[in-house]
Design a protein around this motif. Sequence first.
Motif, PDB file in Angstrom:
ATOM      1  N   GLU A 193     -20.605 -12.462  -4.410  1.00  0.00           N
ATOM      2  CA  GLU A 193     -20.061 -12.451  -3.041  1.00  0.00           C
ATOM      3  C   GLU A 193     -19.133 -11.269  -2.815  1.00  0.00           C
ATOM      4  O   GLU A 193     -18.298 -11.287  -1.921  1.00  0.00           O
ATOM      5  CB  GLU A 193     -19.338 -13.768  -2.769  1.00  0.00           C
ATOM      6  N   ALA A 194     -19.276 -10.240  -3.662  1.00  0.00           N
ATOM      7  CA  ALA A 194     -18.494  -9.006  -3.556  1.00  0.00           C
ATOM      8  C   ALA A 194     -17.019  -9.209  -3.873  1.00  0.00           C
ATOM      9  O   ALA A 194     -16.181  -8.356  -3.549  1.00  0.00           O
ATOM     10  CB  ALA A 194     -18.651  -8.368  -2.185  1.00  0.00           C
ATOM     11  N   GLY A 195     -16.696 -10.336  -4.490  1.00  0.00           N
ATOM     12  CA  GLY A 195     -15.345 -10.528  -5.001  1.00  0.00           C
ATOM     13  C   GLY A 195     -15.252 -10.036  -6.436  1.00  0.00           C
ATOM     14  O   GLY A 195     -16.205  -9.501  -6.989  1.00  0.00           O
ATOM     15  N   LEU A 196     -14.104 -10.228  -7.049  1.00  0.00           N
ATOM     16  CA  LEU A 196     -13.905  -9.807  -8.432  1.00  0.00           C
ATOM     17  C   LEU A 196     -14.140 -10.978  -9.372  1.00  0.00           C
ATOM     18  O   LEU A 196     -13.626 -12.083  -9.147  1.00  0.00           O
ATOM     19  CB  LEU A 196     -12.478  -9.265  -8.623  1.00  0.00           C
ATOM     20  N   CYS A 197     -14.929 -10.738 -10.402  1.00  0.00           N
ATOM     21  CA  CYS A 197     -15.156 -11.780 -11.409  1.00  0.00           C
ATOM     22  C   CYS A 197     -13.864 -12.080 -12.167  1.00  0.00           C
ATOM     23  O   CYS A 197     -12.890 -11.321 -12.102  1.00  0.00           O
ATOM     24  CB  CYS A 197     -16.230 -11.317 -12.405  1.00  0.00           C
ATOM     25  N   GLU A 198     -13.869 -13.153 -12.920  1.00  0.00           N
ATOM     26  CA  GLU A 198     -12.700 -13.496 -13.739  1.00  0.00           C
ATOM     27  C   GLU A 198     -12.620 -12.521 -14.909  1.00  0.00           C
ATOM     28  O   GLU A 198     -13.531 -12.423 -15.735  1.00  0.00           O
ATOM     29  CB  GLU A 198     -12.817 -14.921 -14.260  1.00  0.00           C
ATOM     30  N   VAL A 199     -11.545 -11.789 -14.975  1.00  0.00           N
ATOM     31  CA  VAL A 199     -11.374 -10.719 -15.963  1.00  0.00           C
ATOM     32  C   VAL A 199     -10.686 -11.270 -17.204  1.00  0.00           C
ATOM     33  O   VAL A 199      -9.745 -12.068 -17.104  1.00  0.00           O
ATOM     34  CB  VAL A 199     -10.550  -9.554 -15.357  1.00  0.00           C
ATOM     35  N   GLU A 200     -11.146 -10.848 -18.380  1.00  0.00           N
ATOM     36  CA  GLU A 200     -10.494 -11.226 -19.634  1.00  0.00           C
ATOM     37  C   GLU A 200      -9.914  -9.976 -20.281  1.00  0.00           C
ATOM     38  O   GLU A 200     -10.612  -8.971 -20.456  1.00  0.00           O
ATOM     39  CB  GLU A 200     -11.470 -11.909 -20.585  1.00  0.00           C
ATOM     40  N   ARG A 201      -8.624 -10.052 -20.654  1.00  0.00           N
ATOM     41  CA  ARG A 201      -7.902  -8.883 -21.160  1.00  0.00           C
ATOM     42  C   ARG A 201      -7.537  -9.069 -22.635  1.00  0.00           C
ATOM     43  O   ARG A 201      -7.188 -10.169 -23.068  1.00  0.00           O
ATOM     44  CB  ARG A 201      -6.641  -8.639 -20.327  1.00  0.00           C
ATOM     45  N   PHE A 202      -7.604  -7.951 -23.368  1.00  0.00           N
ATOM     46  CA  PHE A 202      -7.255  -7.953 -24.784  1.00  0.00           C
ATOM     47  C   PHE A 202      -6.368  -6.747 -25.092  1.00  0.00           C
ATOM     48  O   PHE A 202      -6.447  -5.714 -24.430  1.00  0.00           O
ATOM     49  CB  PHE A 202      -8.512  -7.859 -25.660  1.00  0.00           C
TER      50      PHE A 202
END
Length: 339
Positions: A193-202
């Motif tokens: 839907e042109a939003g941002l996916c859930e981001v995972e940070r390391f």
Amino acid sequence: MSVQGNAERGIRLNRARMLVAEGELQLALEDLRSLLSGIDRKQYRSSWRNLVLNLMSRRARADRDRRSGTSDDRAYDRSQNEIAIGILELIDELEQSDAVIGTYIVEQPIAISAAAMGNAEVLTTDRSRLKSVAWLRRGLDCAKSVCRVVTPNRRGTGFVVNANTLVTNHHVLETASEAADTVVEFNFEADDEAGLCEVERFYLDAATFKTSETLDCTAVKIRDFGGKWGQLTIEAGKSVKVQDHVVIVQHPQAGIKQICMTDNGVVNLFENFVQYTTDTMAGSSGSPVFNDEWRVVAIHHKGGDLAKNVAGDVIFVNQGVLMSAIVADPDLAGFICAG
């Protein structure tokens, strides 16, 4: 001009292109000179013939200089690369010229029986550009291992190999102290839907930091990675060739993950580098350059290089460092290739 004549000339241009890929520059030039000699001179520009003669003269001069010892191998290879680019650019121009190729489209419709329809379509080049849907799925799976690299000083792209090793450019991540304060972000991409996916940070383990400014490559372990985002396969052999197809998954302008899948031809190889027409932007540095088997053949590191031909023309290309050179570095290879 007949359709058959057009097709024959198209085949000859494809043959000349393949001769360049095989390093047979003299044969390619002789083919082009022969092709132009068979065309009414009123229909083509004399600059084409002059360019062919100029390239032939330059190639002969390079051979003479090499035999006499006035030119070293590096200068000779550079000259051959520039001549090859000049030939390929001329072939591209000839292919776009009605004077040479005309049109393959027949204006009047052709009656084809149902029985013959199965043989009515052919490949339009000397190699197939068709891809299976499974190839796309494999590419999407590989794209998971590409991440955005956020350092204290800049942004770039990186990718995972060897279970938990981040690979990016030296000019993206230069020092261990920078690595200590760097975050890598996976799944930084648009959703349906042109939003941002859930981001995972390391975070990174700065104690494992390895880098080479010469090869513009940095390798460092990712803390607590766990393997959720997979890893990529390295092509350690120098197998990429001119005219091969390469794909780059990247974070252009440090934004959402994107992929370039059109106009992706390899145009040049020299020393430890490969040059291609694949689009990139600032922020794409450190991206994996994939071959058609989705194996990483290079790491993208810069763009905007000028490759000049003997006519004084220029083309803009993007450039990557070959993985075959990177895995030959003992320090980097220990991180990138170890089991």
